[in-house]
Design an enzyme around this catalytic site. Structure first.
Site, PDB file in Angstrom:
ATOM      1  N   ASP A   9       0.684   1.936  -2.411  1.00  0.00           N
ATOM      2  CA  ASP A   9      -0.072   2.150  -1.031  1.00  0.00           C
ATOM      3  C   ASP A   9       1.006   3.544  -0.704  1.00  0.00           C
ATOM      4  OD1 ASP A   9      -1.771   2.695   0.922  1.00  0.00           O
ATOM      5  OD2 ASP A   9      -0.266   1.544   1.950  1.00  0.00           O
ATOM      6  N   LEU A  10       0.294   4.578   0.391  1.00  0.00           N
ATOM      7  CA  LEU A  10       1.072   5.609   0.651  1.00  0.00           C
ATOM      8  C   LEU A  10       1.492   5.508   2.257  1.00  0.00           C
ATOM      9  CD1 LEU A  10       2.065   8.510   0.467  1.00  0.00           C
ATOM     10  CD2 LEU A  10      -0.210   9.284   1.056  1.00  0.00           C
ATOM     11  N   ASP A  11       0.523   5.477   2.913  1.00  0.00           N
ATOM     12  CA  ASP A  11       0.660   5.178   4.520  1.00  0.00           C
ATOM     13  C   ASP A  11       1.526   3.941   4.710  1.00  0.00           C
ATOM     14  OD1 ASP A  11      -0.649   7.658   5.011  1.00  0.00           O
ATOM     15  OD2 ASP A  11      -2.547   6.840   5.038  1.00  0.00           O
ATOM     16  N   THR A  17       3.710   7.356   8.031  1.00  0.00           N
ATOM     17  CA  THR A  17       2.511   7.934   8.744  1.00  0.00           C
ATOM     18  C   THR A  17       1.516   6.993   9.581  1.00  0.00           C
ATOM     19  OG1 THR A  17       1.352   7.878   6.461  1.00  0.00           O
ATOM     20  CG2 THR A  17       1.834   9.882   7.011  1.00  0.00           C
ATOM     21  N   LYS A  45      -4.708  -0.606   9.684  1.00  0.00           N
ATOM     22  CA  LYS A  45      -3.979  -0.416   8.438  1.00  0.00           C
ATOM     23  C   LYS A  45      -4.467  -0.515   7.217  1.00  0.00           C
ATOM     24  CE  LYS A  45       0.605  -0.670  10.885  1.00  0.00           C
ATOM     25  NZ  LYS A  45       1.750  -1.347  10.880  1.00  0.00           N
ATOM     26  N   SER A 115      -4.258   4.788  -2.643  1.00  0.00           N
ATOM     27  CA  SER A 115      -4.184   4.981  -1.125  1.00  0.00           C
ATOM     28  C   SER A 115      -5.570   5.121  -0.794  1.00  0.00           C
ATOM     29  CB  SER A 115      -3.348   6.300  -0.619  1.00  0.00           C
ATOM     30  OG  SER A 115      -3.672   6.693   0.555  1.00  0.00           O
ATOM     31  N   ALA A 116      -6.052   4.639   0.424  1.00  0.00           N
ATOM     32  CA  ALA A 116      -7.311   4.997   1.162  1.00  0.00           C
ATOM     33  C   ALA A 116      -7.533   6.420   1.538  1.00  0.00           C
ATOM     34  CB  ALA A 116      -7.414   3.696   2.168  1.00  0.00           C
ATOM     35  N   LYS A 146     -10.376  -0.642   0.976  1.00  0.00           N
ATOM     36  CA  LYS A 146      -9.716  -1.772   1.003  1.00  0.00           C
ATOM     37  C   LYS A 146     -10.353  -2.908   1.891  1.00  0.00           C
ATOM     38  CE  LYS A 146      -5.444   0.378  -0.351  1.00  0.00           C
ATOM     39  NZ  LYS A 146      -4.183   1.035  -0.046  1.00  0.00           N
ATOM     40  N   GLU A 170       2.499  -2.896  -0.813  1.00  0.00           N
ATOM     41  CA  GLU A 170       1.343  -2.757   0.391  1.00  0.00           C
ATOM     42  C   GLU A 170       1.948  -3.028   1.518  1.00  0.00           C
ATOM     43  OE1 GLU A 170      -1.294  -1.997   1.617  1.00  0.00           O
ATOM     44  OE2 GLU A 170      -2.417  -1.271   0.137  1.00  0.00           O
ATOM     45  N   ASP A 171       1.739  -2.560   2.664  1.00  0.00           N
ATOM     46  CA  ASP A 171       2.140  -2.768   3.864  1.00  0.00           C
ATOM     47  C   ASP A 171       0.862  -3.429   4.867  1.00  0.00           C
ATOM     48  OD1 ASP A 171       0.732  -0.479   4.181  1.00  0.00           O
ATOM     49  OD2 ASP A 171       1.475  -0.244   6.114  1.00  0.00           O
TER      50      ASP A 171
HETATM   51  C1  BG6 Z   1      -4.883   4.221   4.955  1.00  0.00           C
HETATM   52  C2  BG6 Z   1      -4.156   4.107   6.194  1.00  0.00           C
HETATM   53  O1  BG6 Z   1      -3.860   4.347   4.134  1.00  0.00           O
HETATM   54  O2  BG6 Z   1      -5.667   5.482   5.230  1.00  0.00           O
HETATM   55  C3  BG6 Z   1      -5.401   3.987   7.425  1.00  0.00           C
HETATM   56  O3  BG6 Z   1      -3.566   3.035   6.324  1.00  0.00           O
HETATM   57  C4  BG6 Z   1      -6.281   5.279   7.342  1.00  0.00           C
HETATM   58  O4  BG6 Z   1      -4.910   3.678   8.563  1.00  0.00           O
HETATM   59  C5  BG6 Z   1      -7.006   5.403   5.997  1.00  0.00           C
HETATM   60  O5  BG6 Z   1      -7.296   4.983   8.257  1.00  0.00           O
HETATM   61  C6  BG6 Z   1      -7.830   6.817   5.694  1.00  0.00           C
HETATM   62  O6  BG6 Z   1      -6.891   7.655   5.886  1.00  0.00           O
HETATM   63  P1  BG6 Z   1      -7.332   9.347   6.324  1.00  0.00           P
HETATM   64  O7  BG6 Z   1      -6.202  10.050   6.051  1.00  0.00           O
HETATM   65  O8  BG6 Z   1      -8.323   9.505   5.164  1.00  0.00           O
HETATM   66  O9  BG6 Z   1      -8.197   9.369   7.674  1.00  0.00           O
HETATM   67 MG    MG Z   2      -0.525   1.307   4.356  1.00  0.00          MG
END
Ligand code: BG6
Ligand code: MG
Length: 222
Positions: A9-11, A17, A45, A115-116, A146, A170-171
Site C-alpha cells: 500500500d502507499l499512503d 500522506t 484510511k 494503492s486505492a 478496499k 498495509e496500514d
Molecule cells: C488511500 C488512502 O490510499 O487512497 C485513502 O488511504 C484515500 O485515505 C484513498 O481516500 C484515495 O485517495 P485519492 O488520492 O485518490 O483521493
Molecule cells: Mg494506507
C-alpha cells in the site's frame, strides 16, 4: 519453495500522506460546519475518495446531498490534498522504507504497488519511489475499493504470482481485510490494536530485515 512477492500500500505505509488526507478532509468538514477528529479519520484510511466523503458526511450528520454536489466536495478536498503532495520530497519517505526496498531488490523479490489512490503516480514521482516497483496498481486502475481484494489480485496478476505467494503491507483495516480476502498474508504496518486481523504487525520498516520477516511469515497462517 517458490519465491515470494511483496505488494505495498502507499499512503501511510511508504509515505506519510495520511496526514495530508486528514488535513484536507478536516478543512472540508470545517467548511461544512463540523469538526472531524483523528479518530473519525481512522475510518477513512484505505477507503476510496467518494466512500471517504460518504463517511465524512455521515459523521457531520449531512444526508441526501445530490451526486453532483458530492463530486464538487470531493474535488475541493482533492485540490487541497494535491497542493500538499505537490510539495513532497523524498525526505517524506517513511523511516526504513528505502532500506527495505533495497533489500528486496538485492534478494530479487518482485514488488507491486497496491494503492486505492488516484494520486499515486504524483506521489511516486515526487518521492522517486516508482523505480522500486515491477507493477503499479492504483486508484486509476481499479474498479472496486478496499476491502474488495481487486487491487491486490491485480497486483499478483501483474507480477505473474499466485495469491499464496504474495505478502501485502498495509496500514489500514480495510486494506488488511482486502489482502486476507485475496488469500494473501498481510503485514500490518502501525498500531496492532487497529490491525489485529493482519498475519503479523510491525511498527514500521526501521530495522526490518527481509530474510527474518520471511522466516516468521512462513510459519504463520493468513
Ligand atoms: C488511500 C488512502 O490510499 O487512497 C485513502 O488511504 C484515500 O485515505 C484513498 O481516500 C484515495 O485517495 P485519492 O488520492 O485518490 O483521493
Ligand atoms: Mg494506507
Amino acid at each position: 519453495m517458490k519465491s515470494l512477492c511483496c505488494i505495498f500500500d502507499l499512503d501511510g505505509v511508504l509515505v506519510d500522506t495520511a496526514k495530508y488526507h486528514y488535513l484536507a478532509w478536516k478543512r472540508l468538514a470545517a467548511t461544512l460546519g463540523f469538526d472531524f477528529s483523528e479518530q473519525h479519520n481512522e475510518r477513512l484510511k484505505g477507503v476510496s475518495r467518494m466512500a471517504s466523503l460518504d463517511i465524512l458526511l455521515e459523521v457531520g450528520g449531512i444526508k441526501g446531498l445530490p451526486e453532483e454536489e458530492k463530486r464538487d466536495l470531493a474535488e475541493k478536498k482533492n485540490t487541497w490534498y494535491v497542493a500538499y503532495i505537490n510539495r513532497m520530497t523524498p525526505s517524506e519517505i517513511l523511516p526504513g522504507v528505502l532500506d527495505f526496498l533495497h533489500q528486496l531488490k538485492a534478494a530479487h523479490v518482485k514488488t507491486a504497488l497496491g494503492s486505492a489512490s488516484r494520486n499515486a503516480p504524483l506521489i511516486l514521482k515526487r518521492t522517486g519511489l516508482a523505480c522500486f516497483f515491477d507493477a503499479i496498481i492504483d486508484g486509476n486502475t481499479i474498479t472496486r475499493a478496499k476491502p474488495d481484494p481487486e487491487v491486490f489480485l491485480l497486483g499478483a496478476q501483474a507480477l505473474d504470482a499466485s495469491a499464496g505467494r504474495c505478502i501485502v503491507f498495509e496500514d489500514a483495516a480495510a486494506g488488511v481485510e482486502a489482502a486476507l480476502r485475496a488469500g494473501m498474508k498481510c503485514v500490518g504496518v502501525g498500531n496492532p490494536n487497529l490491525l489485529h486481523k493482519a498475519t503479523m504487525v510491525v511498527p514500521g520498516f526501521e530495522n526490518l530485515i527481509w530474510e527474518e520477516l520471511k522466516s516468521s511469515l512462513i510459519t504463520l497462517k493468513n
